[in-house]
Scaffold this active site. Structure first.
Site, PDB file in Angstrom:
ATOM      1  N   LEU A 208       3.505   1.942  -2.948  1.00 45.98           N
ATOM      2  CA  LEU A 208       2.884   2.152  -4.270  1.00 45.98           C
ATOM      3  C   LEU A 208       2.047   3.426  -4.296  1.00 45.98           C
ATOM      4  O   LEU A 208       2.019   4.150  -5.299  1.00 45.98           O
ATOM      5  CB  LEU A 208       2.039   0.943  -4.662  1.00 45.98           C
ATOM      6  CG  LEU A 208       2.814  -0.352  -4.897  1.00 45.98           C
ATOM      7  CD1 LEU A 208       1.876  -1.440  -5.397  1.00 45.98           C
ATOM      8  CD2 LEU A 208       3.946  -0.165  -5.903  1.00 45.98           C
TER       9      LEU A 208
ATOM     10  N   HIS B 146     -26.780   4.248 -15.083  1.00 44.96           N
ATOM     11  CA  HIS B 146     -26.070   4.438 -16.341  1.00 44.96           C
ATOM     12  C   HIS B 146     -25.827   5.909 -16.601  1.00 44.96           C
ATOM     13  O   HIS B 146     -26.715   6.714 -16.320  1.00 44.96           O
ATOM     14  CB  HIS B 146     -26.905   3.841 -17.468  1.00 44.96           C
ATOM     15  CG  HIS B 146     -26.183   3.760 -18.766  1.00 44.96           C
ATOM     16  ND1 HIS B 146     -25.108   2.939 -18.954  1.00 44.96           N
ATOM     17  CD2 HIS B 146     -26.379   4.422 -19.939  1.00 44.96           C
ATOM     18  CE1 HIS B 146     -24.658   3.070 -20.198  1.00 44.96           C
ATOM     19  NE2 HIS B 146     -25.418   3.974 -20.806  1.00 44.96           N
TER      20      HIS B 146
ATOM     21  N   TYR C 113       0.820  -1.216   0.000  1.00 44.94           N
ATOM     22  CA  TYR C 113       0.000   0.000   0.000  1.00 44.94           C
ATOM     23  C   TYR C 113       0.864   1.280   0.000  1.00 44.94           C
ATOM     24  O   TYR C 113       0.721   2.134  -0.858  1.00 44.94           O
ATOM     25  CB  TYR C 113      -0.797   0.099   1.298  1.00 44.94           C
ATOM     26  CG  TYR C 113      -2.058  -0.651   1.509  1.00 44.94           C
ATOM     27  CD1 TYR C 113      -3.297  -0.064   1.218  1.00 44.94           C
ATOM     28  CD2 TYR C 113      -2.057  -1.895   2.115  1.00 44.94           C
ATOM     29  CE1 TYR C 113      -4.487  -0.712   1.523  1.00 44.94           C
ATOM     30  CE2 TYR C 113      -3.246  -2.548   2.426  1.00 44.94           C
ATOM     31  CZ  TYR C 113      -4.465  -1.953   2.129  1.00 44.94           C
ATOM     32  OH  TYR C 113      -5.626  -2.590   2.443  1.00 44.94           O
TER      33      TYR C 113
HETATM   34  P1  NDP Z   1       3.057  -3.838   4.352  1.00 40.00           P
HETATM   35  O1  NDP Z   1       3.466  -4.567   5.570  1.00 40.00           O
HETATM   36  O2  NDP Z   1       1.690  -4.000   3.828  1.00 40.00           O
HETATM   37  O3  NDP Z   1       4.082  -4.165   3.159  1.00 40.00           O
HETATM   38  C1  NDP Z   1       5.447  -4.059   3.309  1.00 40.00           C
HETATM   39  C2  NDP Z   1       6.120  -4.066   1.955  1.00 40.00           C
HETATM   40  O4  NDP Z   1       7.516  -3.895   2.126  1.00 40.00           O
HETATM   41  C3  NDP Z   1       5.947  -5.370   1.194  1.00 40.00           C
HETATM   42  O5  NDP Z   1       5.894  -5.105  -0.181  1.00 40.00           O
HETATM   43  C4  NDP Z   1       7.227  -6.136   1.559  1.00 40.00           C
HETATM   44  O6  NDP Z   1       7.618  -7.064   0.569  1.00 40.00           O
HETATM   45  C5  NDP Z   1       8.221  -5.011   1.603  1.00 40.00           C
HETATM   46  N1  NDP Z   1       9.365  -5.269   2.469  1.00 40.00           N
HETATM   47  C6  NDP Z   1       9.351  -5.706   3.745  1.00 40.00           C
HETATM   48  N2  NDP Z   1      10.615  -5.768   4.225  1.00 40.00           N
HETATM   49  C7  NDP Z   1      11.431  -5.370   3.227  1.00 40.00           C
HETATM   50  C8  NDP Z   1      12.827  -5.200   3.118  1.00 40.00           C
HETATM   51  N3  NDP Z   1      13.617  -5.476   4.125  1.00 40.00           N
HETATM   52  N4  NDP Z   1      13.322  -4.758   1.952  1.00 40.00           N
HETATM   53  C9  NDP Z   1      12.521  -4.474   0.905  1.00 40.00           C
HETATM   54  N5  NDP Z   1      11.177  -4.602   0.950  1.00 40.00           N
HETATM   55  C10 NDP Z   1      10.637  -5.041   2.101  1.00 40.00           C
HETATM   56  O7  NDP Z   1       3.368  -2.335   4.723  1.00 40.00           O
HETATM   57  P2  NDP Z   1       2.927  -0.931   4.252  1.00 40.00           P
HETATM   58  O8  NDP Z   1       3.950  -0.121   4.933  1.00 40.00           O
HETATM   59  O9  NDP Z   1       2.767  -0.755   2.790  1.00 40.00           O
HETATM   60  O10 NDP Z   1       1.484  -0.724   4.903  1.00 40.00           O
HETATM   61  C11 NDP Z   1       1.193  -0.984   6.264  1.00 40.00           C
HETATM   62  C12 NDP Z   1      -0.288  -1.057   6.462  1.00 40.00           C
HETATM   63  O11 NDP Z   1      -0.866   0.251   6.456  1.00 40.00           O
HETATM   64  C13 NDP Z   1      -1.029  -1.800   5.365  1.00 40.00           C
HETATM   65  O12 NDP Z   1      -1.060  -3.177   5.597  1.00 40.00           O
HETATM   66  C14 NDP Z   1      -2.412  -1.195   5.410  1.00 40.00           C
HETATM   67  O13 NDP Z   1      -3.242  -1.945   6.257  1.00 40.00           O
HETATM   68  C15 NDP Z   1      -2.181   0.196   5.971  1.00 40.00           C
HETATM   69  N6  NDP Z   1      -2.363   1.155   4.869  1.00 40.00           N
HETATM   70  C16 NDP Z   1      -3.592   1.265   4.276  1.00 40.00           C
HETATM   71  C17 NDP Z   1      -3.780   2.079   3.195  1.00 40.00           C
HETATM   72  C18 NDP Z   1      -5.109   2.165   2.539  1.00 40.00           C
HETATM   73  O14 NDP Z   1      -6.093   1.735   3.123  1.00 40.00           O
HETATM   74  N7  NDP Z   1      -5.208   2.692   1.324  1.00 40.00           N
HETATM   75  C19 NDP Z   1      -2.690   2.880   2.656  1.00 40.00           C
HETATM   76  C20 NDP Z   1      -1.435   2.709   3.350  1.00 40.00           C
HETATM   77  C21 NDP Z   1      -1.299   1.867   4.412  1.00 40.00           C
HETATM   78  P3  NDP Z   1       7.250  -8.642   0.606  1.00 40.00           P
HETATM   79  O15 NDP Z   1       5.919  -8.764  -0.062  1.00 40.00           O
HETATM   80  O16 NDP Z   1       8.366  -9.251  -0.140  1.00 40.00           O
HETATM   81  O17 NDP Z   1       7.205  -9.060   2.045  1.00 40.00           O
END
Ligand code: NDP
Ligand code: FAD
Length: 501
Positions: A216, A476, A213
């Site tokens: 991106l 629509h 989230y």
């Molecule tokens: P997430 O925990 O959802 O995702 C973490 C991301 O970081 C994953 O892509 C993960 O990859 C990657 N990652 C983890 N460790 C490393 C590392 N050491 N090196 C490189 N990449 C890494 O965290 P977010 O911070 O994006 O969001 C936290 C929460 O906040 C979300 O789950 C959501 O619930 C909430 N949120 C909600 C939003 C909304 O409702 N629109 C918007 C923003 C946040 P991998 O998949 O490989 O583990």
């Protein structure tokens, strides 16, 4: 009428002390006070490593949903002016159609400081409103950092380091989480989402580390504001979400200028000339950026609460508080929101759980919080909203033969004059073996996704079937009507892009 166990004769200063004034804590405190409880709320923001700090209201208001969505709106507005405006006859005065007769693209400039300042001013007005709101509901607001001394006493420390103590019959921990720092050499050169909305200079060329989230969404609005943006993806985009929809988001972002470095993590960050940052990646490549944004997840903010002194169990993997119906292993201490183990990290979830808990504790309610079928939206440049199961999870649960997928790719009307390179997508997953085909997942990738999905969320809570969907007359011309007119099944093998008005 305050329910049993909360009588003022318990001898403590308060019936309830809420620790954390974010989405969940504020909602619970106000609801409990409304039901007659004597309530205090402690909220204290520890500065980010960059020294950023903010006012009352927690993550959502200050460094989450609100600034993120406003930046997203700003970026999509710019994109729309750039891409669509001319097709609707809007032009800068004096600009002539080009030699091919096509109206020229409107040139736009977006001033980072102006957007940032306007958003920050708005947030400050919200911080003020929240303080007034607590006062109006007779909740005592204490701008102090709390930690447990015993299960009826917390120690408080204010900005000046002065300490005091208050006692309560019950405590609610709603301290949320903070960004997990980048764990590599020089990782402290990266900022986090706690800082990006406050940057006092244009972020310039930016690397966003992480692929969920936050990364991106930030990459999306920065690119929409014409920054040079790269996303470093460790594995896949949007883990846990529907793969087909996640890939569509990635494709759209790529087509709209975001670069992706896949299967890499940063291994080293170092400061180079002109205050820029050189990043060396795990695949041996390197590049230089103006800003590196780490968005690799969030860590529960429990470390300084001294939970061990009151025997509150936490999950050792994520430091979150373990609960049953929001009650921790110490019976008069409760937890809600991002700090609670197993809770989706979303603002409305924290709010709903906080209100439901207050009603159970002080209003005689027996209604538990329902964590099933919660809608969510990812505010990427093409938005994605969903509820229920992803296609992968639906197949894992019901088997490949137990699921039918109704899907369609279509050009939203608002894009039809100007954008023929991008399509929206709608998909409904049904339990093929149930009568009237029970809907188990709804996914939509396209404009206004959050606005579209909310209503379908109500229907899902009430056992929506495919039959009920198709019995519903659409509005629509909208994108939402696509969801009540889906008829192409994946099992038929027919192209999801077929058909149309
Ligand atoms: P997430 O925990 O959802 O995702 C973490 C991301 O970081 C994953 O892509 C993960 O990859 C990657 N990652 C983890 N460790 C490393 C590392 N050491 N090196 C490189 N990449 C890494 O965290 P977010 O911070 O994006 O969001 C936290 C929460 O906040 C979300 O789950 C959501 O619930 C909430 N949120 C909600 C939003 C909304 O409702 N629109 C918007 C923003 C946040 P991998 O998949 O490989 O583990
Ligand atoms: P928080 O809102 O984090 O509040 C916790 C409060 O407790 C903070 O003010 C903290 O300073 C304070 N605190 C911590 N420790 C102590 C202590 N010891 N004493 C006193 N006070 C303390 N969710 C959505 O639904 N939609 C979105 O679009 C969305 N976008 C997001 C974008 C970003 C960039 C981020 C980071 C998050 C986003 N979220 C979104 C998630 C949402 O912000 C959180 O789920 C929500 O804020 C959690 O609320 P909470 O009450 O649990 O905690």
């Amino acid at each position: 009428m305050v329910a049993d166990g909360n009588k003022a004769d318990h001898g403590y200063d308060y019936d309830l002390v809420v620790i954390g004034g974010g989405s969940g804590g504020m909602a619970a405190a106000k609801e409990a006070a409304l039901l007659g409880a004597k309530v205090a709320l402690c909220d204290f923001v520890k500065p980010s490593p960059e020294g950023t700090t903010w006012g009352l209201g927690g993550t959502c208001v200050n460094v989450g949903c609100i600034p993120k969505k406003l930046f997203h709106i700003g970026a999509t507005l710019r994109e729309s002016i750039q891409a669509d405006a001319n097709f609707f006859g809007i032009s800068s005065v004096g600009v002539k159609p080009d030699e091919m007769g096509q109206p020229p693209t409107l040139k736009t400039d977006q001033n980072w400081m102006a957007v940032k300042d306007n958003i920050q001013n708005y947030i400050r007005s919200l911080n003020f409103k929240y303080r007034v709101g607590l006062r109006e509901k007779s909740v005592q607001y204490l701008n102090k950092l709390a930690s447990f001394k015993d299960n009826h006493t917390v120690e408080l420390v204010d900005k000046k380091g002065q300490t005091s103590e208050i006692t309560a019959s019950r405590f609610l921990v709603a301290t949320g989480g903070r960004p997990t720092p980048l764990d590599c050499e020089g990782g402290d050169l990266a900022i986090s989402s706690d800082d990006v909305f406050f940057l006092d200079k244009d972020p310039g060329k930016t690397l966003c580390v992480g692929a969920s989230y936050i990364s991106l969404e930030c990459a999306g609005f920065l690119a929409g504001m014409s920054k040079d943006v790269t996303v470093a993806v460790r594995s896949i985009l949007l883990r846990g979400f529907d793969r087909e929809c996640s890939e569509r988001i990635g494709d759209y972002m790529k087509e709209h200028g975001v670069k992706f470095k896949t299967k890499v993590t940063p291994s080293k960050l170092e400061r180079v000339e002109n205050d820029r940052i050189k990043v060396t990646f795990s695949d041996g490549t390197d590049d230089v950026y103006d800003t590196v944004l780490g968005a690799v997840g969030r860590t529960a903010d429990t470390i300084k609460l001294r939970l061990e002194s009151v025997n509150v169990d936490t999950n050792p993997k994520n430091r979150k508080i373990k609960t049953i119906n929001e009650q921790s292993s110490c019976p008069n201490i409760y937890a809600i929101g991002d700090v609670m183990d197993g809770c989706p990290e979303l603002t409305p979830v924290a709010i709903q759980a906080g209100k439901a808990l207050a009603r159970r504790l002080y209003g005689g309610s027996k209604e538990p919080m329902d964590y099933i079928n919660i809608c969510t939206t990812v505010f990427t440049p093409i938005e994605y909203a969903c509820i229920g199961l992803s296609e992968e999870d639906a197949i894992a649960k019901h088997g490949k033969d137990g699921i039918e997928v109704y899907h369609r790719e279509f050009l939203p009307l608002e894009w039809s004059l100007s954008r023929h390179d991008s399509n929206a997508f709608a998909k409904i997953l049904v339990d093929a073996k149930s009568s009237d085909e029970q809907v188990v997942g709804i996914h939509y990738v396209g404009p206004n996704a959050g606005e579209i999905m909310q209503g379908y969320g109500v229907s899902m809570k009430n056992g929506l079937t495919y039959r009920q969907l198709t019995d519903t007359v659409g509005i629509h011309p909208t994108s939402s009507e696509e969801l009540v007119t889906l008829s192409i099944t994946k099992s038929s093998g027919d192209d999801a892009a077929a058909g149309g008005c």
